[in-house]
Write an enzyme that holds these catalytic residues in place. Structure first.
Site, short mmCIF file in Angstrom:
data_model
loop_
_atom_site.label_atom_id
_atom_site.label_comp_id
_atom_site.label_asym_id
_atom_site.label_seq_id
_atom_site.Cartn_x
_atom_site.Cartn_y
_atom_site.Cartn_z
N ARG A 1 0.82 -1.21 0.00
CA ARG A 1 0.00 0.00 0.00
C ARG A 1 0.85 1.27 0.00
O ARG A 1 0.47 2.28 -0.55
CB ARG A 1 -0.94 -0.03 1.22
CG ARG A 1 -1.90 1.14 1.32
CD ARG A 1 -2.85 0.97 2.50
NE ARG A 1 -3.90 0.00 2.24
CZ ARG A 1 -3.99 -1.21 2.80
NH1 ARG A 1 -3.07 -1.60 3.67
NH2 ARG A 1 -4.98 -2.01 2.52
N TYR A 2 1.99 1.22 0.68
CA TYR A 2 2.90 2.36 0.78
C TYR A 2 4.20 2.02 0.07
O TYR A 2 4.67 0.88 0.13
CB TYR A 2 3.18 2.70 2.25
CG TYR A 2 1.94 2.94 3.07
CD1 TYR A 2 1.26 4.16 3.00
CD2 TYR A 2 1.44 1.96 3.91
CE1 TYR A 2 0.12 4.39 3.75
CE2 TYR A 2 0.30 2.18 4.68
CZ TYR A 2 -0.35 3.39 4.60
OH TYR A 2 -1.48 3.61 5.34
N ARG B 1 7.20 0.31 2.21
CA ARG B 1 6.96 -0.82 3.10
C ARG B 1 5.78 -1.63 2.59
O ARG B 1 4.93 -1.13 1.87
CB ARG B 1 6.70 -0.33 4.53
CG ARG B 1 5.53 0.63 4.67
CD ARG B 1 5.68 1.43 5.96
NE ARG B 1 4.55 2.33 6.20
CZ ARG B 1 4.43 3.55 5.66
NH1 ARG B 1 5.35 3.99 4.83
NH2 ARG B 1 3.40 4.31 5.96
N CYS C 1 -4.02 -18.34 13.09
CA CYS C 1 -3.60 -17.66 14.31
C CYS C 1 -3.65 -18.63 15.48
O CYS C 1 -4.32 -19.66 15.43
CB CYS C 1 -4.53 -16.48 14.61
SG CYS C 1 -4.56 -15.20 13.34
N CYS D 1 -9.69 -13.58 17.25
CA CYS D 1 -10.38 -12.48 17.92
C CYS D 1 -11.76 -12.30 17.27
O CYS D 1 -11.88 -12.35 16.05
CB CYS D 1 -9.57 -11.20 17.79
SG CYS D 1 -7.87 -11.35 18.40
N CYS E 1 -11.92 -9.48 14.57
CA CYS E 1 -10.82 -9.47 13.60
C CYS E 1 -11.24 -8.84 12.26
O CYS E 1 -12.27 -9.19 11.69
CB CYS E 1 -10.36 -10.90 13.35
SG CYS E 1 -9.04 -11.03 12.12
N ARG F 1 -9.68 -9.29 9.52
CA ARG F 1 -9.41 -10.24 8.45
C ARG F 1 -10.16 -11.55 8.71
O ARG F 1 -9.75 -12.61 8.22
CB ARG F 1 -7.90 -10.51 8.32
CG ARG F 1 -7.11 -9.32 7.78
CD ARG F 1 -5.71 -9.72 7.32
NE ARG F 1 -5.01 -8.59 6.74
CZ ARG F 1 -3.95 -8.00 7.28
NH1 ARG F 1 -3.45 -8.45 8.42
NH2 ARG F 1 -3.38 -6.97 6.69
N ASP G 1 -12.46 -1.58 12.80
CA ASP G 1 -12.72 -1.61 11.35
C ASP G 1 -14.11 -2.14 11.07
O ASP G 1 -14.75 -2.79 11.91
CB ASP G 1 -11.67 -2.49 10.67
CG ASP G 1 -10.28 -1.90 10.75
OD1 ASP G 1 -10.12 -0.72 10.44
OD2 ASP G 1 -9.35 -2.64 11.15
N ASP H 1 -8.15 3.27 9.97
CA ASP H 1 -7.81 2.72 8.66
C ASP H 1 -8.99 3.01 7.74
O ASP H 1 -10.10 2.51 7.95
CB ASP H 1 -7.56 1.21 8.75
CG ASP H 1 -6.31 0.79 8.01
OD1 ASP H 1 -6.10 1.29 6.89
OD2 ASP H 1 -5.55 -0.03 8.55
N LYS I 1 -4.06 4.48 6.59
CA LYS I 1 -4.50 4.85 7.93
C LYS I 1 -4.04 6.26 8.25
O LYS I 1 -2.99 6.72 7.77
CB LYS I 1 -4.01 3.85 8.97
CG LYS I 1 -2.51 3.73 9.13
CD LYS I 1 -2.14 2.88 10.32
CE LYS I 1 -2.56 1.43 10.18
NZ LYS I 1 -1.74 0.73 9.18
#
Length: 355
Positions: free
Chosen positions: A94-95, A98, A107, A111, A114, A116, A275, A312, A319
Site C-alpha cells: 500500500r505504501y 513498506r 492464528c 479475535c 478481527c 481479516r 474496522d 484505517d 491509515k
C-alpha cells in the site's frame, strides 16, 4: 504446502468451549452458527485466564457472540482494502517504502472483532513454496521497499526453523532495512517464545515486534515472562490495541492497559478504531467517543504511555490519526477523512453509542 507446527492444545469449537466450562451448554446451542461461520480458537493460556476470573475485558475478545451473525450494509469482507494492493499472493503493498508479507493465514487465537476474519482460519493455512518464492522475488525486485512487515494470520505460529529461513532470505535483500512482526503470540501462547525462536530473529535486519493486546488482564505471568525474553534479547517491543466496546472503552481500562505495557517495556504505539468487519458493530464506538477518551487520557496519562489513535480508511486508502488534521464533521452526522495523499473520503459511524 508446508505444514504448520502443532500448537499447544487449543479449544477450537463452540462445543469445546462448553466442555471446558467457558460457556454454558445452552449458550453453545445458540452460538453453533457463529462457530460454523467464523473460526474459533482459545489457547490454554487464555482459557486459564478466563477460569481465573479475567473478566469481560478478556472474555469478550475470544468467546463467540450471537451478534457476530448480524452484518450491517456498511461492513465489508475486506474492510481496509488489502485486495486492491495485493500484486501477488501474500503481499500487500500500500505504501511505497513498506509492505505486508502474509506468510500464514492462521492464528493461535481468533479475535471476535478481527478485520481479516473472512480471510483467516483453519483451511487457509499458509503460502505454498511457490507463492513464498514469488512474494520474496517481488520484494527483491522493488528497491523502494525498505521495511517488511510480517503479519497474517500470526507469523509467530511458524516454527523457529521456518522463521530463521525467512529472516535469512530477507537479510539477503540489500535494500530492505527493517523487519516488523505483528503478533499476539507472546500474550496468548507465551510458551512459543522460546530461546530458539528468539535466536531465529537474529541477523542483519533489526527486528521490531508489535504485540497486540487490548486489556491489562491479558498479561498473565507467563505472558510477562515471554515479553521479558524478547526485550532482554534486545528486540524493541511496541503495543497495538483496538478500541473495543465492553473491553477497554473507559479511561481506567485504557490507563491500566497502557501503563501495564510500559511497565513491561512495551511502548504503546497504535490504538486502532474498530474496522468495518462483518458482525463487529457491537464492538465499535463512534469516533467522537474515541476522541473524547483520548482527550481524557492526555495529561493524566504520561506521554510515554499514550499511543496514536488511528483510523484505517475503508477501501484501501491507508491509515490516518484520528485528529482534526484528518477528520472533519460532514454536518450530517458523518465525517470527511483526508487520506495520506490528500484525498477526501466519506465515513459514517456504525458503532454503538453510550448516548
Amino acid at each position: 504446502m508446508t505444514a504448520l507446527p502443532r500448537l499447544s492444545p487449543t479449544l477450537r469449537s463452540v462445543a469445546a468451549l462448553a466442555e471446558a466450562g467457558l460457556i454454558s451448554p445452552e449458550t453453545a446451542d445458540a452460538l453453533a452458527p457463529v462457530g460454523q461461520r467464523y473460526a474459533v480458537a482459545v489457547t490454554p493460556e487464555i482459557a486459564a485466564a478466563l477460569h481465573a476470573g479475567a473478566g469481560d475485558g478478556v472474555a469478550r475478545q475470544f468467546l463467540p457472540d450471537a451478534r457476530e451473525l448480524v452484518t450491517l450494509p456498511e461492513e465489508l469482507p475486506d474492510p481496509i482494502g488489502d485486495a486492491p494492493h495485493s500484486p501477488v499472493p501474500g503481499i500487500v503493498h500500500r505504501y511505497a517504502d513498506r509492505l505486508l508479507l502474509k506468510l500464514v493465514s492462521t492464528c493461535a487465537v481468533y479475535c471476535r472483532f478481527c478485520f481479516r476474519r473472512e480471510m483467516v482460519g483453519p483451511g487457509k493455512e499458509m503460502l505454498s513454496a511457490e507463492e513464498t518464492e514469488a512474494a520474496l522475488a517481488y520484494i527483491a525486485d522493488h528497491p523502494a521497499i525498505w521495511e517488511v512487515i510480517l503479519t497474517g494470520g500470526d507469523p509467530l505460529v511458524l516454527s523457529a526453523r521456518r522463521l530463521r529461513e525467512i529472516k535469512a532470505r530477507l537479510d539477503a535483500i540489500p535494500h530492505v532495512g527493517a523487519l516488523r512482526i505483528h503478533t499476539r503470540v507472546p500474550v496468548v501462547a507465551p510458551e512459543r517464545i522460546t530461546g530458539e525462536l528468539v535466536e531465529a530473529l537474529g541477523g542483519r535486519l533489526p527486528v521490531h515486534i508489535l504485540i497486540h493486546a487490548n486489556h491489562a488482564d491479558e498479561f498473565t505471568p507467563a505472558a510477562r515472562a515471554a515479553v521479558a525474553r524478547l526485550v532482554d534479547a534486545g528486540i524493541p517491543l511496541f503495543g497495538q490495541s483496538v478500541l473495543l466496546r465492553g473491553v477497554n472503552d473507559s479511561v481506567p481500562a485504557l490507563t491500566d492497559l497502557f501503563r501495564t505495557m510500559v511497565s513491561l517495556r512495551i511502548k504503546p504505539h497504535y490504538l486502532h478504531h474498530g474496522d468495518l468487519a462483518p458482525g463487529t458493530a457491537h464492538f465499535r464506538l463512534p469516533l467522537a467517543e474515541g476522541m473524547a477518551l483520548m482527550r481524557a487520557l492526555r495529561g493524566p496519562l504520561s506521554g510515554l504511555a499514550l499511543p496514536t489513535y488511528m483510523l484505517d480508511i475503508p477501501g484501501g486508502y491507508g491509515k490516518v490519526p484520528v485528529t482534526a488534521d484528518y477528520l472533519t464533521p460532514d454536518g450530517q452526522g458523518g465525517w470527511w477523512v483526508t487520506d495520506p495523499q490528500g484525498r477526501r473520503h466519506a465515513y459514517r459511524d456504525t458503532g454503538e453509542s453510550h448516548n
